[in-house]
Design a protein around this motif. Structure first.
Motif, mmCIF file in Angstrom:
data_model
loop_
_atom_site.group_PDB
_atom_site.id
_atom_site.type_symbol
_atom_site.label_atom_id
_atom_site.label_comp_id
_atom_site.label_asym_id
_atom_site.label_seq_id
_atom_site.Cartn_x
_atom_site.Cartn_y
_atom_site.Cartn_z
ATOM 1 N N GLU A 24 0.864 -1.178 0.000
ATOM 2 C CA GLU A 24 0.000 0.000 0.000
ATOM 3 C C GLU A 24 0.900 1.227 0.000
ATOM 4 O O GLU A 24 1.556 1.538 0.989
ATOM 5 N N ARG A 39 -6.955 4.699 -2.705
ATOM 6 C CA ARG A 39 -5.911 3.815 -2.186
ATOM 7 C C ARG A 39 -5.083 3.339 -3.372
ATOM 8 O O ARG A 39 -5.647 2.965 -4.404
ATOM 9 N N LYS A 43 2.115 -3.826 -7.028
ATOM 10 C CA LYS A 43 2.515 -5.228 -6.929
ATOM 11 C C LYS A 43 3.931 -5.368 -7.470
ATOM 12 O O LYS A 43 4.204 -5.042 -8.623
ATOM 13 N N TYR A 59 -2.715 -0.791 -8.749
ATOM 14 C CA TYR A 59 -4.155 -0.824 -8.501
ATOM 15 C C TYR A 59 -4.517 0.469 -7.790
ATOM 16 O O TYR A 59 -3.967 0.772 -6.729
ATOM 17 N N ALA A 161 -0.048 -5.027 1.492
ATOM 18 C CA ALA A 161 -1.504 -5.014 1.261
ATOM 19 C C ALA A 161 -2.055 -6.381 1.609
ATOM 20 O O ALA A 161 -1.867 -7.343 0.857
ATOM 21 N N GLN A 162 -2.691 -6.480 2.752
ATOM 22 C CA GLN A 162 -3.174 -7.760 3.269
ATOM 23 C C GLN A 162 -4.224 -8.407 2.385
ATOM 24 O O GLN A 162 -4.414 -9.630 2.433
ATOM 25 N N ASP A 163 -4.905 -7.642 1.572
ATOM 26 C CA ASP A 163 -5.941 -8.199 0.691
ATOM 27 C C ASP A 163 -5.365 -8.697 -0.636
ATOM 28 O O ASP A 163 -6.103 -9.084 -1.538
ATOM 29 N N PHE A 164 -4.031 -8.730 -0.749
ATOM 30 C CA PHE A 164 -3.332 -9.281 -1.903
ATOM 31 C C PHE A 164 -2.420 -10.395 -1.395
ATOM 32 O O PHE A 164 -1.220 -10.195 -1.236
ATOM 33 N N PRO A 165 -2.963 -11.565 -1.125
ATOM 34 C CA PRO A 165 -2.146 -12.627 -0.522
ATOM 35 C C PRO A 165 -1.071 -13.158 -1.462
ATOM 36 O O PRO A 165 -1.205 -13.087 -2.685
#
Length: 169
Positions: A24, A39, A43, A59, A161-165
């Motif tokens: 992030e 936000r 990556k 993103y 970014a925890q929502d991108f494992p």
């Protein structure tokens, strides 16, 4: 962020991110002002034989739309591939300028993603006190006075970014 995982923060501190993953970069901290909310997640992967880590996708999330740009400059809005330039909802525009994708929100966010996979983010003066994330305003020069290249990965680990494992390799 640049090819090789090099990160330069708003205060000028520079270092290298050695771990692949999604980070992030910056976000609007106050989620109550959803019309201004955004936000940015970058990556980072190692995709070439050179072993260099690069930003392979950016993103950009807004309250009611998501803009995705790949390292090949393919651009999607809410999962639909678009041609550029494109004027989106809520004063968001996406365009190409000298082999660089530029995403701009009129309320104060400007992001560029170059063909050389360099990501640059700027915010307006009025937005500067409202952002957080790896490059956010909560980061003062005093907070990073002793942040050197070998500790940049430790610093950036707080902004995964925890929502991108990932698979954790």
């Amino acid at each position: 962020m640049e090819t090789g995982g090099i990160v330069t923060l708003f205060n000028g501190r520079t270092g290298t991110v050695s771990a692949m993953g999604a980070y992030e970069i910056i976000a609007h901290c106050d989620q109550s002002g959803m019309s201004e909310w955004f936000r940015v997640v970058a990556k980072v992967q190692e995709c070439s034989l050179t072993g260099l880590k690069s930003v392979v996708a950016v993103y950009v999330f807004f309250s009611d739309q998501i803009v995705t740009v790949t390292d090949k400059h393919e651009t999607w809005v809410n999962g639909i591939k678009v041609t550029l330039p494109s004027q989106l909802k809520n004063d968001v525009s996406v365009k190409v300028f000298e082999k660089t994708i530029v995403i701009e929100k009129q309320s104060g966010l400007w992001l560029s993603y170059s063909h050389s996979q360099e990501v640059t983010v700027s915010v307006s003066d009025s937005m500067a006190g409202k952002v957080c994330g790896a490059c956010g305003s909560l980061l003062s020069s005093r907070d990073t006075m002793y942040l050197f290249e070998d500790t940049m990965q430790e610093y950036m680990a707080a902004y995964v970014a925890q929502d991108f494992p990932t698979c954790g390799l």
